[in-house]
Scaffold this motif. Structure first.
Motif, PDB file in Angstrom:
ATOM      1  N   UNK A 111     -16.579 -11.001   6.501  1.00 20.50           N
ATOM      2  CA  UNK A 111     -15.278 -10.328   6.446  1.00 20.50           C
ATOM      3  C   UNK A 111     -15.155  -9.483   5.186  1.00 20.50           C
ATOM      4  N   UNK A 112     -15.633 -10.004   4.069  1.00 21.14           N
ATOM      5  CA  UNK A 112     -15.580  -9.238   2.820  1.00 21.14           C
ATOM      6  C   UNK A 112     -16.478  -8.004   2.892  1.00 21.14           C
ATOM      7  N   UNK A 113     -17.667  -8.184   3.447  1.00 19.74           N
ATOM      8  CA  UNK A 113     -18.613  -7.072   3.530  1.00 19.74           C
ATOM      9  C   UNK A 113     -18.128  -5.988   4.493  1.00 19.74           C
ATOM     10  N   UNK A 114     -17.427  -6.385   5.540  1.00 17.78           N
ATOM     11  CA  UNK A 114     -16.971  -5.443   6.562  1.00 17.78           C
ATOM     12  C   UNK A 114     -15.593  -4.847   6.281  1.00 17.78           C
ATOM     13  N   UNK A 115     -14.925  -5.318   5.241  1.00 18.54           N
ATOM     14  CA  UNK A 115     -13.555  -4.870   4.953  1.00 18.54           C
ATOM     15  C   UNK A 115     -13.533  -3.386   4.583  1.00 18.54           C
ATOM     16  N   UNK A 116     -12.509  -2.691   5.100  1.00 22.02           N
ATOM     17  CA  UNK A 116     -12.299  -1.297   4.704  1.00 22.02           C
ATOM     18  C   UNK A 116     -11.730  -1.307   3.295  1.00 22.02           C
ATOM     19  N   UNK A 117     -12.305  -0.531   2.426  1.00 24.44           N
ATOM     20  CA  UNK A 117     -11.849  -0.487   1.041  1.00 24.44           C
ATOM     21  C   UNK A 117     -11.677   0.950   0.591  1.00 24.44           C
ATOM     22  N   UNK A 118     -10.976   1.101  -0.496  1.00 19.56           N
ATOM     23  CA  UNK A 118     -10.769   2.408  -1.102  1.00 19.56           C
ATOM     24  C   UNK A 118     -10.037   2.226  -2.410  1.00 19.56           C
ATOM     25  N   UNK A 119      -9.946   3.284  -3.168  1.00 22.28           N
ATOM     26  CA  UNK A 119      -9.285   3.245  -4.466  1.00 22.28           C
ATOM     27  C   UNK A 119      -7.782   3.426  -4.273  1.00 22.28           C
ATOM     28  N   UNK A 120      -7.001   2.417  -4.689  1.00 17.94           N
ATOM     29  CA  UNK A 120      -5.554   2.498  -4.497  1.00 17.94           C
ATOM     30  C   UNK A 120      -4.921   3.543  -5.401  1.00 17.94           C
ATOM     31  N   UNK A 121      -5.517   3.834  -6.538  1.00 21.96           N
ATOM     32  CA  UNK A 121      -4.959   4.845  -7.446  1.00 21.96           C
ATOM     33  C   UNK A 121      -4.996   6.227  -6.791  1.00 21.96           C
ATOM     34  N   UNK A 122      -6.058   6.498  -6.040  1.00 20.35           N
ATOM     35  CA  UNK A 122      -6.200   7.791  -5.368  1.00 20.35           C
ATOM     36  C   UNK A 122      -5.647   7.780  -3.948  1.00 20.35           C
ATOM     37  N   UNK A 123      -5.002   6.676  -3.554  1.00 16.90           N
ATOM     38  CA  UNK A 123      -4.402   6.599  -2.228  1.00 16.90           C
ATOM     39  C   UNK A 123      -5.408   6.436  -1.107  1.00 16.90           C
ATOM     40  N   UNK A 124      -6.565   5.836  -1.403  1.00 17.80           N
ATOM     41  CA  UNK A 124      -7.627   5.703  -0.409  1.00 17.80           C
ATOM     42  C   UNK A 124      -7.763   4.293   0.174  1.00 17.80           C
ATOM     43  N   UNK A 125      -6.967   3.332  -0.292  1.00 17.22           N
ATOM     44  CA  UNK A 125      -7.088   1.953   0.175  1.00 17.22           C
ATOM     45  C   UNK A 125      -6.200   1.757   1.398  1.00 17.22           C
ATOM     46  N   UNK A 126      -6.797   1.511   2.584  1.00 18.69           N
ATOM     47  CA  UNK A 126      -5.989   1.410   3.800  1.00 18.69           C
ATOM     48  C   UNK A 126      -5.004   0.240   3.787  1.00 18.69           C
TER      49      UNK A 126
END
Length: 64
Positions: free
Chosen positions: A19-34
């Motif tokens: 689950x951790x490896x498959x999680x969608x991630x992104x940078x929250x500062x740049x508005x990329x974290x879903x």
């Protein structure tokens, strides 16, 4: 036996690691974290401030 003393003694199961490896991630500062974006959208929809209840003090500490 399940050891519930602390999250520091818990070892992730293979399913947890997947689950951790498959999680969608992104940078929250740049508005990329879903996940953060969904939370913000929900807060706007209900006209509420963003907040999260955590049951322990260590869970509420913001990382540097």
């Amino acid at each position: 036996m399940i050891d519930l003393r602390s999250d520091t003694v818990t070892k992730p199961t293979p399913a947890m690691r997947r689950a951790m490896a498959d999680a969608e991630v992104g940078d929250d500062v740049y508005g990329e974290d879903p996940t953060i974006n969904a939370c913000r959208a929900g807060c706007r929809a209900f006209e509420k401030e963003a907040a999260l209840f955590v049951p322990t003090g260590s869970m509420g500490i913001k990382p540097r």
